[in-house]
Design a protein around this motif. Structure first.
Motif, PDB file in Angstrom:
ATOM      1  N   VAL A 197       1.298  -1.142  -0.154  1.00 54.99           N
ATOM      2  CA  VAL A 197      -0.066  -0.003   0.164  1.00 54.99           C
ATOM      3  C   VAL A 197       0.507   1.318  -0.108  1.00 54.99           C
ATOM      4  N   SER A 198       1.641   1.206   1.217  1.00 57.03           N
ATOM      5  CA  SER A 198       3.026   2.251   0.946  1.00 57.03           C
ATOM      6  C   SER A 198       3.359   2.424  -0.176  1.00 57.03           C
ATOM      7  N   ALA A 199       3.973   1.208  -1.312  1.00 63.19           N
ATOM      8  CA  ALA A 199       4.410   1.800  -2.110  1.00 63.19           C
ATOM      9  C   ALA A 199       3.571   2.104  -3.691  1.00 63.19           C
ATOM     10  N   GLY A 200       2.481   1.751  -3.645  1.00 66.27           N
ATOM     11  CA  GLY A 200       1.451   2.626  -3.792  1.00 66.27           C
ATOM     12  C   GLY A 200       0.870   3.928  -4.094  1.00 66.27           C
ATOM     13  N   PHE A 201       0.677   4.423  -3.207  1.00 69.74           N
ATOM     14  CA  PHE A 201       0.651   5.927  -2.929  1.00 69.74           C
ATOM     15  C   PHE A 201       1.406   6.251  -2.688  1.00 69.74           C
ATOM     16  N   TYR A 202       3.265   5.953  -3.035  1.00 76.10           N
ATOM     17  CA  TYR A 202       4.181   6.699  -3.582  1.00 76.10           C
ATOM     18  C   TYR A 202       3.786   6.246  -4.516  1.00 76.10           C
ATOM     19  N   LEU A 203       4.128   5.929  -6.109  1.00 81.86           N
ATOM     20  CA  LEU A 203       4.507   5.555  -7.328  1.00 81.86           C
ATOM     21  C   LEU A 203       2.278   5.861  -7.503  1.00 81.86           C
ATOM     22  N   ARG A 204       1.422   6.338  -6.795  1.00 86.78           N
ATOM     23  CA  ARG A 204       0.870   7.132  -7.280  1.00 86.78           C
ATOM     24  C   ARG A 204       0.431   8.902  -6.735  1.00 86.78           C
ATOM     25  N   GLY A 205       1.521   9.110  -6.587  1.00 87.08           N
ATOM     26  CA  GLY A 205       2.239  10.431  -5.853  1.00 87.08           C
ATOM     27  C   GLY A 205       1.852  10.965  -4.893  1.00 87.08           C
ATOM     28  N   LEU A 206       1.236  10.573  -4.009  1.00 88.49           N
ATOM     29  CA  LEU A 206       0.901  11.222  -3.381  1.00 88.49           C
ATOM     30  C   LEU A 206       2.013  11.393  -2.020  1.00 88.49           C
ATOM     31  N   ALA A 207       3.326  11.544  -1.722  1.00 79.73           N
ATOM     32  CA  ALA A 207       4.245  11.429  -0.916  1.00 79.73           C
ATOM     33  C   ALA A 207       5.691  11.493  -1.542  1.00 79.73           C
ATOM     34  N   PRO A 208       6.595  12.227  -1.445  1.00 77.61           N
ATOM     35  CA  PRO A 208       7.861  12.187  -2.370  1.00 77.61           C
ATOM     36  C   PRO A 208       9.361  11.591  -1.337  1.00 77.61           C
ATOM     37  N   VAL A 209       8.768  11.050  -0.454  1.00 85.28           N
ATOM     38  CA  VAL A 209       9.359  10.149   0.315  1.00 85.28           C
ATOM     39  C   VAL A 209       8.551   8.527   1.211  1.00 85.28           C
ATOM     40  N   VAL A 210       9.579   7.602   1.363  1.00 85.20           N
ATOM     41  CA  VAL A 210       8.928   6.922   2.086  1.00 85.20           C
ATOM     42  C   VAL A 210       9.425   6.363   3.368  1.00 85.20           C
ATOM     43  N   VAL A 256      13.420  16.562   6.318  1.00 79.80           N
ATOM     44  CA  VAL A 256      12.656  16.622   5.516  1.00 79.80           C
ATOM     45  C   VAL A 256      11.630  17.955   6.608  1.00 79.80           C
ATOM     46  N   ASP A 257      11.075  18.558   5.804  1.00 81.98           N
ATOM     47  CA  ASP A 257       9.547  19.272   6.690  1.00 81.98           C
ATOM     48  C   ASP A 257       8.373  18.863   6.205  1.00 81.98           C
ATOM     49  N   VAL A 258       7.691  18.421   7.455  1.00 84.18           N
ATOM     50  CA  VAL A 258       6.527  17.493   7.576  1.00 84.18           C
ATOM     51  C   VAL A 258       5.165  18.419   8.269  1.00 84.18           C
ATOM     52  N   ASP A 259       4.093  18.179   7.427  1.00 81.88           N
ATOM     53  CA  ASP A 259       3.246  18.685   7.715  1.00 81.88           C
ATOM     54  C   ASP A 259       2.059  18.034   8.110  1.00 81.88           C
ATOM     55  N   SER A 260       2.601  17.228   7.175  1.00 85.27           N
ATOM     56  CA  SER A 260       1.003  15.766   7.552  1.00 85.27           C
ATOM     57  C   SER A 260       2.125  14.658   7.001  1.00 85.27           C
ATOM     58  N   VAL A 261       0.937  13.426   7.425  1.00 86.30           N
ATOM     59  CA  VAL A 261       1.736  11.824   7.123  1.00 86.30           C
ATOM     60  C   VAL A 261       0.442  11.657   7.021  1.00 86.30           C
ATOM     61  N   LEU A 262       0.710  10.545   5.802  1.00 89.59           N
ATOM     62  CA  LEU A 262      -0.138   9.032   5.497  1.00 89.59           C
ATOM     63  C   LEU A 262       0.327   8.139   6.382  1.00 89.59           C
ATOM     64  N   LEU A 263      -0.454   7.791   6.852  1.00 86.81           N
ATOM     65  CA  LEU A 263      -0.279   6.674   7.589  1.00 86.81           C
ATOM     66  C   LEU A 263      -0.198   5.251   7.578  1.00 86.81           C
ATOM     67  N   VAL A 264       0.428   4.507   7.095  1.00 84.79           N
ATOM     68  CA  VAL A 264      -0.164   3.657   6.471  1.00 84.79           C
ATOM     69  C   VAL A 264       0.265   2.553   7.395  1.00 84.79           C
ATOM     70  N   SER A 265      -0.859   1.600   7.845  1.00 84.59           N
ATOM     71  CA  SER A 265      -0.514   0.451   8.586  1.00 84.59           C
ATOM     72  C   SER A 265      -1.478  -0.893   8.822  1.00 84.59           C
ATOM     73  N   LYS A 266      -1.925  -1.755   9.067  1.00 84.37           N
ATOM     74  CA  LYS A 266      -3.066  -3.078   8.650  1.00 84.37           C
ATOM     75  C   LYS A 266      -4.523  -2.419   9.189  1.00 84.37           C
ATOM     76  N   PRO A 267      -5.017  -3.156   8.259  1.00 88.06           N
ATOM     77  CA  PRO A 267      -6.656  -2.577   8.822  1.00 88.06           C
ATOM     78  C   PRO A 267      -7.146  -2.250   9.712  1.00 88.06           C
ATOM     79  N   TYR A 268      -6.434  -3.605  11.031  1.00 86.45           N
ATOM     80  CA  TYR A 268      -7.185  -3.287  11.978  1.00 86.45           C
ATOM     81  C   TYR A 268      -5.863  -2.551  13.366  1.00 86.45           C
TER      82      TYR A 268
END
Length: 216
Positions: free
Chosen positions: A42-55, A116-128
């Motif tokens: 999922v994290s890789a998919g988000f990166y490849l969609r351009g949702l963030a420049p770093v993982v 890396v300047d951070v003002d928002s985080v796309l936080l990926v975890s297990k669903p539960y």
């Protein structure tokens, strides 16, 4: 044999743990280590969609992952992301965290060190773990916006993907317990637990789904 009532109760906990945030562009994607390699997907998919420049992948090993990921959760996640097309230069690895709080603290420190300047985080975890991850990040990193995300799977699909019904239900119960206990200990912000979810949780404990409960 898992009873029909226990399956119903487990689905109720599953639904509560999901935050239903819509993924959106953020400063960074942080993939929280676990036994579930789907977090890396999922994290890789988000990166490849351009949702963030770093993982950032964060996580050491645990009794659950020692055999599956002997080089450490974050390292295995990184390897998976590179296989999926994420460039090496876009991935930071934090290989020492052993719980969600450490995941957040150590990832924050790593990003600070990398400039890396951070003002928002796309936080990926297990669903539960969506709600637990969100509540922990909001407590420990309150100045950033947090979007909590996971694999878009149904409960049944997730159980099938893991291949261990009892382990998944044990994890659901353990995650709910932490939502109840950890706010008072300063580990996360409080998240209301509806009465019907609390009742399902108690029934699952009575049914023996207790291996992931914290004691003491």
């Amino acid at each position: 044999m898992i009873s029909a009532q226990s399956w119903t109760d487990a689905r109720r906990l599953w639904d509560h743990h999901l935050m239903h945030h819509a993924p959106r562009p953020c400063s960074v994607i942080i993939g929280l280590g676990s036994h579930d390699l789907g977090v890396a997907d999922v994290s890789a998919g988000f990166y490849l969609r351009g949702l963030a420049p770093v993982v950032v992948f964060t996580g050491a090993t645990s009794p659950t992952t020692r055999d599956r990921m002997p080089r450490g959760e974050a390292v295995h996640y990184r390897e998976r992301a590179l296989e999926l097309g994420v460039p090496d230069a876009a991935v930071l690895v934090e290989p020492q965290a052993r719980n969600t709080g450490e995941n957040i603290r150590r990832s924050r420190a790593l990003l600070d060190e990398a400039g890396v300047d951070v003002d928002s985080v796309l936080l990926v975890s297990k669903p539960y773990e969506e709600r637990r991850a969100y509540a922990t990040a909001r407590k420990l990193w309150p100045e950033v916006d947090v979007v909590s995300a996971s694999s878009p799977m149904t409960f049944e699909e997730y159980v099938d993907s893991i291949g261990d019904d009892r382990m998944v239900i044990d994890m659901l119960v353990g995650a709910l317990q932490r939502l109840l206990l950890y706010p008072a200990q300063g580990f996360m912000i409080e998240q209301p637990v509806p009465d019907e979810v609390a009742a399902a949780y108690e029934r699952l404990i009575e049914a023996g789904f207790t291996s992931r409960l914290v004691t003491g």
